[in-house]
Structures are given as structure tokens and as C-alpha cells.
Design a protein around this motif. Sequence first.
Motif, short mmCIF file in Angstrom:
data_model
loop_
_atom_site.label_atom_id
_atom_site.label_comp_id
_atom_site.label_asym_id
_atom_site.label_seq_id
_atom_site.Cartn_x
_atom_site.Cartn_y
_atom_site.Cartn_z
N ALA A 120 49.75 37.86 9.12
CA ALA A 120 48.49 37.54 8.45
C ALA A 120 47.34 37.84 9.41
N CYS A 121 46.23 38.26 8.84
CA CYS A 121 45.00 38.49 9.59
C CYS A 121 43.87 37.89 8.77
N TRP B 140 47.63 32.00 4.03
CA TRP B 140 48.81 31.47 3.34
C TRP B 140 49.42 32.55 2.45
N GLU B 141 48.61 33.28 1.68
CA GLU B 141 49.12 34.34 0.81
C GLU B 141 49.85 35.41 1.62
N GLN B 142 49.25 35.84 2.72
CA GLN B 142 49.85 36.89 3.54
C GLN B 142 51.17 36.45 4.17
N LEU B 143 51.27 35.17 4.51
CA LEU B 143 52.50 34.67 5.14
C LEU B 143 53.56 34.27 4.12
N GLY B 144 53.20 34.21 2.84
CA GLY B 144 54.14 33.83 1.81
C GLY B 144 54.35 32.33 1.71
N TRP B 145 53.34 31.57 2.12
CA TRP B 145 53.42 30.11 2.07
C TRP B 145 52.84 29.61 0.75
N PRO B 146 53.18 28.41 0.32
CA PRO B 146 52.70 27.88 -0.97
C PRO B 146 51.17 27.75 -1.02
N CYS C 202 46.59 25.01 -0.26
CA CYS C 202 45.22 25.40 0.10
C CYS C 202 44.16 24.70 -0.73
N ARG C 203 44.58 23.97 -1.72
CA ARG C 203 43.61 23.29 -2.58
C ARG C 203 43.00 22.11 -1.86
N SER C 204 41.71 21.89 -2.08
CA SER C 204 41.06 20.75 -1.46
C SER C 204 41.66 19.47 -2.01
N GLN C 205 41.55 18.39 -1.25
CA GLN C 205 42.10 17.11 -1.71
C GLN C 205 41.47 16.68 -3.02
N GLN C 206 40.18 16.95 -3.18
CA GLN C 206 39.50 16.55 -4.42
C GLN C 206 40.09 17.31 -5.60
N ASN C 207 40.28 18.62 -5.46
CA ASN C 207 40.86 19.40 -6.55
C ASN C 207 42.31 19.01 -6.80
#
Length: 193
Positions: A146-147, A174-180, A184-189
Motif C-alpha cells: 500500500a502507498c 486498507w483497500e490496497q492491503l486487502g483489509w476489511p 475505516c468507518r468513523s465511530q459515529q457512522n
Amino acid sequence: MTRAVAGANFHGASAFPSRSLEPAIMSEAPVTPALAGLTEEETRNVELAREYMRISYTPGKAGREAVVHLCAPGNIFTVPTTFPKVHTLEEYAEDHGKLMKQVNDLRLVSFDVIFAKADQVAIRYTAEGHHRGEPHGSIAPTGRKACWTAAALFRAKDGKLTAFIKEWNKLAMWEQLGWPTEECRSQQNASNS
């Protein structure tokens, strides 16, 4: 005074582009470009912020004890969408050290733009790394690279960092590493779902 840097104008701030940092340099003092137009205080504050970043982005070195000498008592760290439970610069270095156990070759590629005015320093930087270390939750190392870019806004007083605001959207990493990506969603969302 207005200076153009990387295609942008910064009003009332001394600005300069920075050089790329090779991996070998990150274990030593980073290359320092000429600090044209900065006061002595601004120059010291830039070097203080760069030293904090260098330590916080060095795998195996990042951690609370490694940066405590750079941090003022009662300092504040803010980046609620990516590190919601981290509130001090020391806590950030410690938490970032945990991330670097997963992305164990994480490194600063470059300080893209640095500018300073009085007690404030802004750094836009590029970082990269592979998921080759520890698992990310239940995800075994993917080996993917990832970069990403981010900005670090610092405030300093009497040779110590008093505040750090990090502007970073970890979704690209996260997308580049293949992580969920739901992580990445904020706690509020997340709480509204």
C-alpha cells in the motif's frame, strides 16, 4: 509573503518542498532541505516535528518511550476517524508501533510539503509498506503493498510538541492491503448502522 509549493499557494507561511527519503536514511537523520525564509524558531519546530515523524515511522523503534522526550506534558493528539481512542502524541507513537508489526516495512517515502509559521508546522507526506508481518485480526499477511498520503499538523512550545492533528483517510491503505474496509468507518457512522 506568498510562495508556491507543489502547485499550491500558502499565504503568510514559509514553505519549501522536501526531498525523498531513501529507506537507509530513515534509520539515520532525514535529509534536511534548505529552510529558506524560516525563523530560527520555525526551523527548530520543523526539525522537532520531523524527528517525531521519523521515530513514529521506524519499525521496531516507534513507541511511547521513543518519543516522550519530544512531547510536552498535557499534549493533545487528534484524529477521531482513524485513532479514536488515542489522545496524546505518546499514545499515537505506541499505537502506530502496533500497526507497524503488521506492516513491518512501513516507511516514509517522502516529506512532500513542509511549511511553518511561528509555533505551527504542517507536513504532507507519503508512506508505504507491505502486510508481511503479524496478522491483521484474522487476516494472515497478504504480502500486498500500500502507498498513501497524509498530513500532520503540529504545534510546538519551548522545544516540545504540544499538539498533533493527523489528517488521514486510511481507506486507501486498507483497500490496497486487502483489509476489511468497514474498519475505516468513523465511530459515529458505525454506531448509526
